[in-house]
Write an enzyme that holds these catalytic residues in place. Structure first.
Site, PDB file in Angstrom:
ATOM      1  N   GLY A  94       0.788  -1.225   0.000  1.00 40.83           N
ATOM      2  CA  GLY A  94       0.000   0.000   0.000  1.00 40.83           C
ATOM      3  C   GLY A  94       0.818   1.271   0.000  1.00 40.83           C
ATOM      4  N   SER A  95       1.891   1.307   0.777  1.00 45.23           N
ATOM      5  CA  SER A  95       2.699   2.533   0.854  1.00 45.23           C
ATOM      6  C   SER A  95       3.330   2.863  -0.489  1.00 45.23           C
ATOM      7  CB  SER A  95       3.785   2.390   1.930  1.00 45.23           C
ATOM      8  OG  SER A  95       3.206   2.374   3.219  1.00 45.23           O
TER       9      SER A  95
ATOM     10  N   SER B  71      -3.292  -3.541  -0.544  1.00 47.15           N
ATOM     11  CA  SER B  71      -2.193  -4.333   0.004  1.00 47.15           C
ATOM     12  C   SER B  71      -2.709  -5.694   0.442  1.00 47.15           C
ATOM     13  CB  SER B  71      -1.561  -3.601   1.189  1.00 47.15           C
ATOM     14  OG  SER B  71      -0.426  -4.279   1.663  1.00 47.15           O
TER      15      SER B  71
ATOM     16  N   CYS C  97       1.844   1.780  11.825  1.00 44.69           N
ATOM     17  CA  CYS C  97       2.970   2.544  11.292  1.00 44.69           C
ATOM     18  C   CYS C  97       3.430   3.645  12.245  1.00 44.69           C
ATOM     19  CB  CYS C  97       2.590   3.156   9.947  1.00 44.69           C
ATOM     20  SG  CYS C  97       2.119   1.928   8.720  1.00 44.69           S
TER      21      CYS C  97
END
Length: 394
Positions: free
Chosen positions: A72-73, A200, A326
């Site tokens: 995803g990031s 993700s 995170c």
């Protein structure tokens, strides 16, 4: 520890046995690089290409619009940086929200250092972006709107179709971080006016380190990773074949059972929320009570420090979080909770519990019973709570 109850599925999920089984051959007998030209590698390439067909079927798009990433990031970074670079001659203004994941917020902060202007839309007390405020924020130089599909902390599901329609009415591209939503709620990129979408695998029982970015055909997007010609020359790097195949299997499983899973999770979620709010005083539910992810419950407990709460839950065999994984090392309160208007002292006492189809009613009840005891213990040591009770009794 004899008992382990996992209530942190927003952070990551268990790899499903069927997913692991599908992946295993590609670590051993079928280990070939799908970019190679011989037949054995070609079979692996066909298998990974089939995953794009699977995802396209779920999203209502074409397979050629799916690009595999490391998660995803990376997908968020690619979407935002890629559009910013590709459309720099058209404009330098991006609109996002105050409650995005840091993969979006920090990417926007990076771009601001390079001359891009960023507007961060506020949200209401339940975490919703107001369509009218998006409309008012769009300028002639606006090139991208990025709004997450569902918030990773408080679970609120945004009115994505409305927001995307507003962006398109002004000729602006629309990106959504759907990392928490894909695999959990139905998504149709055409009906919802989505041009770019991030996802993700490890959020829906797939492996870590693999995800994808949907890019609508015709969307101008510069490459983020340069090197080889993989992914039609759009994303360099040896293809993570085993991970991609795991992603595809996980997507198949969730697509087949999404409605049933959501119904099961929502029933447990509602039981969890009801018991906590009724049995633990001075507690607040964060996020919209209706339009939220089926597995998400987020609370703030007054006179409590979230860090102490998590440690004691862990000692009792319960895995939970105070917000995004995170930011687990940060001592600052959640930026999401501050954005919905909570003061620092209340935001510090937050707890996120996220369940799965593996969670049982017994797990929920044990968690609530344990939580009650822990909060009573912590409040018993709090001078602020003691003063509050004394003042209330006067």
């Amino acid at each position: 520890m004899d008992r382990l109850i996992y209530m942190d599925n927003a952070a990551t999920t268990r790899v499903a046995p069927e997913v692991l089984e599908a992946m295993l051959p590609y670590f051993g007998g079928e280990y070939f690089n799908p970019s190679s030209t011989y037949k054995a590698a070609g079979k692996v390439a066909e298998k990974t290409a089939g995953v794009k067909e699977t995802i396209a079927g779920i999203l209502g798009c074409r397979a050629k619009e799916i690009f595999f990433t490391a998660g995803g990031s990376e997908s968020d970074n690619w979407a935002i940086k890629g559009v910013s670079d590709a459309l720099k001659d058209k404009g330098n203004h991006i609109i996002t929200t105050a409650i995005e994941h840091h993969a979006v917020l920090h990417t926007c902060e990076f771009l601001e250092k390079h001359g891009v202007e960023v507007t961060r839309l506020p949200v209401d007390e339940n975490g919703f972006v107001k369509p009218r405020e998006l409309e008012e924020a769009i300028r002639p130089e606006t090139i991208l709107v990025s709004v997450m599909f569902a918030n990773n902390e408080i679970g609120t599901i945004e009115p994505i179709a409305k927001l995307g329609k507003i962006a398109h009415s002004h000729g602006v591209l629309f990106h959504t971080d759907a990392v928490q939503a894909f695999g959990h709620v139905p998504i149709d990129v055409e009906k919802m006016n989505i041009d770019l979408l991030s996802a993700s695998a490890h959020k829906f029982n797939g492996p870590k380190g693999v995800g994808f970015l949907y890019v609508r055909s015709g969307t101008k997007l510069s490459n983020l990773i340069h090197g080889g010609a993989q992914e039609n020359g759009r994303r360099a790097g040896t293809v993570n074949a085993s991970g991609i195949i795991g992603l595809g299997k996980a997507a198949e499983l969730f697509a087949a059972g999404m409605e049933e899973t959501a119904s099961y999770e929502a029933a447990l979620r509602d039981r969890l929320i009801k018991r906590v709010l009724e049995e633990i005083p001075y507690t607040r539910l964060n996020g919209d009570p209706v339009h939220r992810l089926s597995n998400n419950a987020n609370f703030c407990f007054r006179f409590i420090e979230g860090e102490s709460l998590l440690i004691l839950l862990d000692q009792n065999g319960i895995c939970a979080s105070s917000g995004s994984a995170c930011t687990s090392g940060s001592l600052d309160p959640s930026h999401v909770l501050l954005a919905i208007g909570l003061p620092h002292e209340i935001a510090h006492g937050s707890l996120r519990l996220t369940i799965s189809k593996e969670t049982t009613q017994e797990d929920v009840d044990y968690t609530v019973d344990t939580l009650k005891k822990i909060i009573e213990r912590l409040r018993g040591m709090s001078p602020l709570y003691e003063d509050f009770v004394k003042n209330k009794e006067k």
